[in-house]
Scaffold this motif. Structure first.
Motif, PDB file in Angstrom:
ATOM      1  N   PHE A  90       0.842  -1.203   0.000  1.00 45.43           N
ATOM      2  CA  PHE A  90       0.000   0.000   0.000  1.00 45.43           C
ATOM      3  C   PHE A  90       0.873   1.248   0.000  1.00 45.43           C
ATOM      4  N   SER A  91       1.836   1.277   0.889  1.00 49.15           N
ATOM      5  CA  SER A  91       2.722   2.431   1.003  1.00 49.15           C
ATOM      6  C   SER A  91       3.483   2.685  -0.296  1.00 49.15           C
ATOM      7  N   GLU A  92       3.998   1.618  -0.906  1.00 42.96           N
ATOM      8  CA  GLU A  92       4.754   1.760  -2.151  1.00 42.96           C
ATOM      9  C   GLU A  92       3.871   2.247  -3.295  1.00 42.96           C
ATOM     10  N   ILE A  93       2.703   1.630  -3.442  1.00 39.88           N
ATOM     11  CA  ILE A  93       1.830   1.987  -4.570  1.00 39.88           C
ATOM     12  C   ILE A  93       1.290   3.394  -4.424  1.00 39.88           C
ATOM     13  N   VAL A  94       0.826   3.757  -3.221  1.00 43.49           N
ATOM     14  CA  VAL A  94       0.284   5.108  -3.026  1.00 43.49           C
ATOM     15  C   VAL A  94       1.369   6.145  -3.290  1.00 43.49           C
ATOM     16  N   SER A  95       2.560   5.886  -2.810  1.00 39.12           N
ATOM     17  CA  SER A  95       3.663   6.824  -3.042  1.00 39.12           C
ATOM     18  C   SER A  95       3.955   6.981  -4.533  1.00 39.12           C
ATOM     19  N   GLU A 140       1.882   6.384  -7.069  1.00 35.56           N
ATOM     20  CA  GLU A 140       0.757   6.996  -7.769  1.00 35.56           C
ATOM     21  C   GLU A 140       0.659   8.488  -7.484  1.00 35.56           C
ATOM     22  N   VAL A 141       0.952   8.904  -6.261  1.00 37.84           N
ATOM     23  CA  VAL A 141       0.991  10.343  -5.949  1.00 37.84           C
ATOM     24  C   VAL A 141       2.114  10.987  -6.765  1.00 37.84           C
ATOM     25  N   GLY A 142       3.212  10.286  -6.899  1.00 38.17           N
ATOM     26  CA  GLY A 142       4.312  10.775  -7.734  1.00 38.17           C
ATOM     27  C   GLY A 142       3.893  10.935  -9.190  1.00 38.17           C
ATOM     28  N   ARG A 143       3.082   9.988  -9.691  1.00 38.91           N
ATOM     29  CA  ARG A 143       2.590  10.081 -11.074  1.00 38.91           C
ATOM     30  C   ARG A 143       1.679  11.290 -11.248  1.00 38.91           C
ATOM     31  N   ILE A 144       0.799  11.532 -10.275  1.00 45.59           N
ATOM     32  CA  ILE A 144      -0.087  12.707 -10.359  1.00 45.59           C
ATOM     33  C   ILE A 144       0.761  13.969 -10.361  1.00 45.59           C
TER      34      ILE A 144
END
Length: 183
Positions: A52-57, A59-63
């Protein structure tokens, strides 16, 4: 009349751009939403929390990157080629949409070459392209179907990804627009 036509074209372009950006930002938000929906039930699952931590980080980076790209619109971004495990990229992309697939009763059938395969690509651009194909496939299947993803490695250092869905396909009237930006 010319000014009115020019203004109309500007609005049309702006509308297309806004729709596309909205679609592109929606993809990472879907991943974040997926994991936050599972979070209350998985608070004791350390493996899930790490993922969760890796993916959210990411995806926020992609935004953040998309917003930066939008601000730099008109200045072409350089391609960032990196050695990438393509099977991991495909699996990570499927994970982002897992709740969408479950909600829509879509079965995932994977036939990935068993050999780990690293290729030199821009992983963000390829991930975005694959994610868009998966989302379009899910949208085409509505409520149920099968998404098949397979890879092949050829002796000539050629690699292929095949994505197939059991959806209705592209409407005839939309075929001429499929390569329009953000359509």
């Amino acid at each position: 009349l010319r000014l009115d036509i020019a203004q109309s074209e500007k609005y049309k372009t702006l509308s297309t751009l806004a729709t596309g950006i909205g679609h592109e930002i929606k993809n990472p938000l879907t991943a974040i939403k997926t994991f936050t929906e599972y979070l209350p039930h998985k608070l004791d699952d350390k493996k899930f929390l790490k993922k969760f931590s890796e993916i959210v980080s990411k995806e926020v980076g992609r935004i953040d990157e998309m917003v930066h790209d939008l601000l730099e619109y008109g200045k072409p971004a350089p391609i960032a080629i990196k050695s990438t495990d393509i099977h991991k990229l495909i699996n990570d992309t499927l994970d982002i949409l897992s709740s969408k697939f479950i909600a829509q009763k879509i079965k995932i059938k994977k036939s990935l070459n068993p050999k780990s395969f690293t290729i030199n690509i821009d992983p963000n651009q390829i991930k975005q392209a694959i994610l868009n194909i998966f989302i379009n496939a899910a949208d085409a299947m509505g409520n149920g179907g099968t998404l098949t993803v397979s890879t092949s490695v050829f002796p000539t250092s050629y690699f292929s990804i095949e994505i197939e869905d059991t959806g209705d396909g592209i409407a005839r009237e939309d075929l001429s627009r499929i390569f329009d930006p953000y359509f």
